[in-house]
Scaffold this motif. Structure first.
Motif, PDB file in Angstrom:
ATOM      1  N   PHE A  90       0.813  -1.214   0.000  1.00 33.16           N
ATOM      2  CA  PHE A  90       0.000   0.000   0.000  1.00 33.16           C
ATOM      3  C   PHE A  90       0.850   1.269   0.000  1.00 33.16           C
ATOM      4  CE2 PHE A  90      -3.093  -3.094   1.503  1.00 33.16           C
ATOM      5  CZ  PHE A  90      -4.230  -2.700   0.813  1.00 33.16           C
ATOM      6  N   HIS A  91       0.301   2.292  -0.626  1.00 35.97           N
ATOM      7  CA  HIS A  91       0.946   3.607  -0.644  1.00 35.97           C
ATOM      8  C   HIS A  91       0.930   4.235   0.751  1.00 35.97           C
ATOM      9  CE1 HIS A  91       2.111   7.556  -2.179  1.00 35.97           C
ATOM     10  NE2 HIS A  91       1.097   8.073  -1.510  1.00 35.97           N
ATOM     11  N   ARG A  96      -0.608  -0.557   5.208  1.00 38.14           N
ATOM     12  CA  ARG A  96       0.353  -1.612   4.865  1.00 38.14           C
ATOM     13  C   ARG A  96       0.206  -2.893   5.680  1.00 38.14           C
ATOM     14  NH1 ARG A  96       5.980   1.073   2.566  1.00 38.14           N
ATOM     15  NH2 ARG A  96       4.924   2.117   0.810  1.00 38.14           N
ATOM     16  N   PRO A  97      -0.167  -2.835   6.959  1.00 39.89           N
ATOM     17  CA  PRO A  97      -0.311  -4.095   7.704  1.00 39.89           C
ATOM     18  C   PRO A  97      -1.410  -5.009   7.173  1.00 39.89           C
ATOM     19  CG  PRO A  97      -0.074  -2.232   9.211  1.00 39.89           C
ATOM     20  CD  PRO A  97      -0.276  -1.654   7.846  1.00 39.89           C
ATOM     21  N   GLU A  98      -2.360  -4.486   6.409  1.00 39.76           N
ATOM     22  CA  GLU A  98      -3.458  -5.314   5.887  1.00 39.76           C
ATOM     23  C   GLU A  98      -2.937  -6.448   5.005  1.00 39.76           C
ATOM     24  OE1 GLU A  98      -6.467  -3.022   3.886  1.00 39.76           O
ATOM     25  OE2 GLU A  98      -6.188  -1.324   5.249  1.00 39.76           O
ATOM     26  N   SER A  99      -1.888  -6.172   4.248  1.00 38.39           N
ATOM     27  CA  SER A  99      -1.406  -7.137   3.253  1.00 38.39           C
ATOM     28  C   SER A  99      -1.102  -8.496   3.874  1.00 38.39           C
ATOM     29  CB  SER A  99      -0.160  -6.593   2.549  1.00 38.39           C
ATOM     30  OG  SER A  99      -0.425  -5.370   1.899  1.00 38.39           O
ATOM     31  N   ALA A 100      -0.475  -8.490   5.037  1.00 40.63           N
ATOM     32  CA  ALA A 100      -0.064  -9.754   5.654  1.00 40.63           C
ATOM     33  C   ALA A 100      -1.263 -10.634   5.986  1.00 40.63           C
ATOM     34  CB  ALA A 100       0.740  -9.471   6.921  1.00 40.63           C
ATOM     35  N   TYR A 101      -2.368 -10.034   6.421  1.00 45.96           N
ATOM     36  CA  TYR A 101      -3.549 -10.824   6.785  1.00 45.96           C
ATOM     37  C   TYR A 101      -4.201 -11.446   5.548  1.00 45.96           C
ATOM     38  CZ  TYR A 101      -2.991  -8.748  11.378  1.00 45.96           C
ATOM     39  OH  TYR A 101      -2.485  -8.364  12.596  1.00 45.96           O
ATOM     40  N   TYR A 102      -4.224 -10.689   4.457  1.00 43.95           N
ATOM     41  CA  TYR A 102      -4.773 -11.270   3.233  1.00 43.95           C
ATOM     42  C   TYR A 102      -3.840 -12.330   2.662  1.00 43.95           C
ATOM     43  CZ  TYR A 102      -8.698  -8.103   3.093  1.00 43.95           C
ATOM     44  OH  TYR A 102      -9.870  -7.457   3.395  1.00 43.95           O
ATOM     45  N   ASP A 103      -2.538 -12.082   2.719  1.00 43.11           N
ATOM     46  CA  ASP A 103      -1.581 -13.095   2.268  1.00 43.11           C
ATOM     47  C   ASP A 103      -1.778 -14.396   3.037  1.00 43.11           C
ATOM     48  OD1 ASP A 103      -0.573 -11.160   0.627  1.00 43.11           O
ATOM     49  OD2 ASP A 103       1.339 -10.932   1.675  1.00 43.11           O
ATOM     50  N   THR A 104      -2.009 -14.274   4.333  1.00 43.84           N
ATOM     51  CA  THR A 104      -2.208 -15.458   5.172  1.00 43.84           C
ATOM     52  C   THR A 104      -3.439 -16.232   4.732  1.00 43.84           C
ATOM     53  OG1 THR A 104      -1.110 -14.437   7.079  1.00 43.84           O
ATOM     54  CG2 THR A 104      -2.634 -16.240   7.535  1.00 43.84           C
ATOM     55  N   TRP A 105      -4.512 -15.512   4.420  1.00 42.50           N
ATOM     56  CA  TRP A 105      -5.736 -16.186   3.961  1.00 42.50           C
ATOM     57  C   TRP A 105      -5.477 -16.946   2.666  1.00 42.50           C
ATOM     58  CZ3 TRP A 105      -8.819 -16.658  -0.245  1.00 42.50           C
ATOM     59  CH2 TRP A 105     -10.068 -17.272  -0.041  1.00 42.50           C
ATOM     60  N   PHE A 106      -4.832 -16.294   1.716  1.00 38.03           N
ATOM     61  CA  PHE A 106      -4.584 -16.944   0.431  1.00 38.03           C
ATOM     62  C   PHE A 106      -3.683 -18.160   0.592  1.00 38.03           C
ATOM     63  CE2 PHE A 106      -5.945 -12.993  -1.790  1.00 38.03           C
ATOM     64  CZ  PHE A 106      -6.807 -13.588  -2.685  1.00 38.03           C
ATOM     65  N   LYS A 107      -2.649 -18.038   1.386  1.00 36.28           N
ATOM     66  CA  LYS A 107      -1.742 -19.170   1.572  1.00 36.28           C
ATOM     67  C   LYS A 107      -2.456 -20.331   2.240  1.00 36.28           C
ATOM     68  CE  LYS A 107       2.433 -16.321   1.740  1.00 36.28           C
ATOM     69  NZ  LYS A 107       3.507 -15.757   2.605  1.00 36.28           N
ATOM     70  N   ALA A 108      -3.312 -20.042   3.219  1.00 39.78           N
ATOM     71  CA  ALA A 108      -4.072 -21.100   3.877  1.00 39.78           C
ATOM     72  C   ALA A 108      -5.034 -21.769   2.899  1.00 39.78           C
ATOM     73  CB  ALA A 108      -4.849 -20.529   5.062  1.00 39.78           C
ATOM     74  N   ALA A 109      -5.488 -21.010   1.891  1.00 41.24           N
ATOM     75  CA  ALA A 109      -6.387 -21.561   0.873  1.00 41.24           C
ATOM     76  C   ALA A 109      -5.625 -22.292  -0.222  1.00 41.24           C
ATOM     77  CB  ALA A 109      -7.225 -20.441   0.262  1.00 41.24           C
ATOM     78  N   GLY A 110      -4.294 -22.308  -0.151  1.00 45.02           N
ATOM     79  CA  GLY A 110      -3.501 -23.075  -1.090  1.00 45.02           C
ATOM     80  C   GLY A 110      -2.888 -22.309  -2.233  1.00 45.02           C
ATOM     81  N   PHE A 111      -2.992 -20.981  -2.207  1.00 51.43           N
ATOM     82  CA  PHE A 111      -2.427 -20.172  -3.274  1.00 51.43           C
ATOM     83  C   PHE A 111      -0.980 -19.776  -2.968  1.00 51.43           C
ATOM     84  CE2 PHE A 111      -6.982 -19.345  -3.652  1.00 51.43           C
ATOM     85  CZ  PHE A 111      -7.183 -19.373  -5.021  1.00 51.43           C
ATOM     86  N   ASP A 112      -0.186 -19.639  -4.029  1.00 46.38           N
ATOM     87  CA  ASP A 112       1.115 -18.993  -3.910  1.00 46.38           C
ATOM     88  C   ASP A 112       0.897 -17.492  -4.026  1.00 46.38           C
ATOM     89  OD1 ASP A 112       2.552 -21.380  -3.717  1.00 46.38           O
ATOM     90  OD2 ASP A 112       2.613 -21.601  -5.899  1.00 46.38           O
ATOM     91  N   VAL A 113       1.559 -16.715  -3.175  1.00 49.60           N
ATOM     92  CA  VAL A 113       1.365 -15.264  -3.145  1.00 49.60           C
ATOM     93  C   VAL A 113       2.676 -14.566  -3.458  1.00 49.60           C
ATOM     94  CG1 VAL A 113       0.641 -13.287  -1.765  1.00 49.60           C
ATOM     95  CG2 VAL A 113      -0.462 -15.509  -1.431  1.00 49.60           C
ATOM     96  N   TYR A 114       2.632 -13.649  -4.417  1.00 51.97           N
ATOM     97  CA  TYR A 114       3.792 -12.835  -4.746  1.00 51.97           C
ATOM     98  C   TYR A 114       3.674 -11.489  -4.039  1.00 51.97           C
ATOM     99  CZ  TYR A 114       7.075 -10.018  -7.481  1.00 51.97           C
ATOM    100  OH  TYR A 114       8.099  -9.190  -7.867  1.00 51.97           O
ATOM    101  N   ARG A 115       4.714 -11.100  -3.331  1.00 49.14           N
ATOM    102  CA  ARG A 115       4.736  -9.815  -2.655  1.00 49.14           C
ATOM    103  C   ARG A 115       5.479  -8.794  -3.517  1.00 49.14           C
ATOM    104  NH1 ARG A 115       3.699  -9.525   2.762  1.00 49.14           N
ATOM    105  NH2 ARG A 115       3.569  -7.298   2.285  1.00 49.14           N
TER     106      ARG A 115
END
Length: 352
Positions: A90-91, A96-115
């Motif tokens: 985020f700009h 900016r802290p929001e990103s980590a929580y969404y990344d965690t959701w996607f990873k738990a759902a089985g997705f690879d996440v690019y930062r």
């Protein structure tokens, strides 16, 4: 102009506005002194979720986090294309802290996440549109991030410059109606970007700035139904004339933070049947995971197909094969039937 447009089932990812508030100002809509009616925001949010579900769509939820009032605008946290998740940076430091929580959701759902390494605000500025990803810049997401997106997703990225500070994200000025059609507000873009859009989408629905300021261009479409702000009456009339079905949903409480319909869900308009995300991008792992339900009438090839075109198929690791099986008998691996050939994605919300 089709009279009966066909909707496509989608999967949306949302975040309950339990902690929604306007505590800082990072766009012209936000005024910290303005009180937010959280109960009303929650009711409007529930109405939107019900509208999606009533029209056959799946809705997943990321738990809200105290101290992150804009986390409700889930679309800003990622863009998903062919099962690949391009995350966010985020700009505004507050977000900016929001990103980590969404990344965690996607990873738990089985997705690879690019930062990303450069400022990028998910579907706020990255809108998958058929063969392209339309990418906004000017206020938030940088052009350097556009290059990252193209390298990671392998999809042509079309950079568009935004010029109106009230329409600070691409998804406040443009949304996808179906695989070939978009709606947008020309006044939101630089002259060169307007010309690009006119060339790429000559049949686009053109909204006015009044439509955009009513958050009408922050809408969500499933190919037939368009979930749209009630005050965008001119836009709704145009959509109806083109064979779409407007579904008015009032999200006015979220307008205090500069968000609307798209602000509540990041997703991939290109993947209609989003059932379950792949748990891995590894063929062997996917085969092991599906072993209990695999049919064993034939000995299965150790290949998991991600996409297909004609006689060519590509597996989840990116290897390409020439399909010779179809010459002797039907091969489900190479038919490329849209509901089954595309990986799932998620969908969310636009943001402040």
């Amino acid at each position: 102009m089709p009279e009966n447009r066909v909707p496509r089932r989608r999967r949306y990812l949302v975040c309950e506005p339990r902690h929604f508030a306007v505590q800082y100002a990072i766009n012209p809509w936000m005024h910290p002194g303005v009180r937010v009616d959280v109960a009303l925001a929650q009711e409007q949010w529930r109405t939107l979720v019900r509208a999606y579900e009533d029209h056959g769509h799946t809705v997943d939820t990321v738990p809200p986090v105290p101290g992150l009032p804009d986390m409700v605008f889930a679309a800003n946290s990622a863009v998903v294309v062919d099962g690949r998740v391009f995350g966010s940076l985020f700009h505004a430091p507050e977000r900016r802290p929001e990103s980590a929580y969404y990344d965690t959701w996607f990873k738990a759902a089985g997705f690879d996440v690019y930062r990303p390494e450069n400022v990028c605000e998910g579907e706020g500025d990255l809108v998958p549109a058929g063969r392209f990803v339309l990418a906004g810049t000017g206020f938030r997401t940088t052009r350097e991030a556009h290059r990252e997106v193209q390298e990671f997703l392998g999809v042509p990225v079309i950079s568009l410059t935004l010029v109106d500070p009230y329409l600070y994200h691409l998804d406040t000025a443009l949304f996808v109606l179906d695989e070939e059609t978009i709606a947008y507000c020309p006044e939101a873009f630089s002259p060169g970007s307007r010309e690009v859009l006119a060339r790429l989408f000559p049949d686009a629905v053109l909204g006015t700035r009044e439509d955009a300021m009513a958050f009408g261009l922050n809408s969500v479409s499933d190919g037939r139904h368009v979930f749209v702000a009630p005050r965008a009456e001119n836009l709704a009339a145009q959509l109806a004339d083109r064979g779409y079905v407007p579904v008015p949903v009032d999200l006015s409480e979220f307008h205090k933070a500069g968000g609307g319909h798209q602000v509540l869900h990041p997703g991939d308009p290109g993947d209609p049947f989003m059932t379950a995300p792949a748990r891995t991008r590894d063929s062997a792992g996917l085969i092991r995971a599906e072993e209990p339900v695999l049919a064993h009438n034939y000995h299965p090839l150790p290949v998991v197909v991600a996409r297909a075109e004609g006689s060519w198929v590509e597996d989840v690791e990116g290897r390409r094969y020439l399909d010779m099986l179809a010459a002797t008998r039907p091969s489900t691996s190479a038919t490329a039937t849209p509901p089954w050939s595309r990986p799932p994605t998620a969908s969310w919300t636009a943001s402040p």
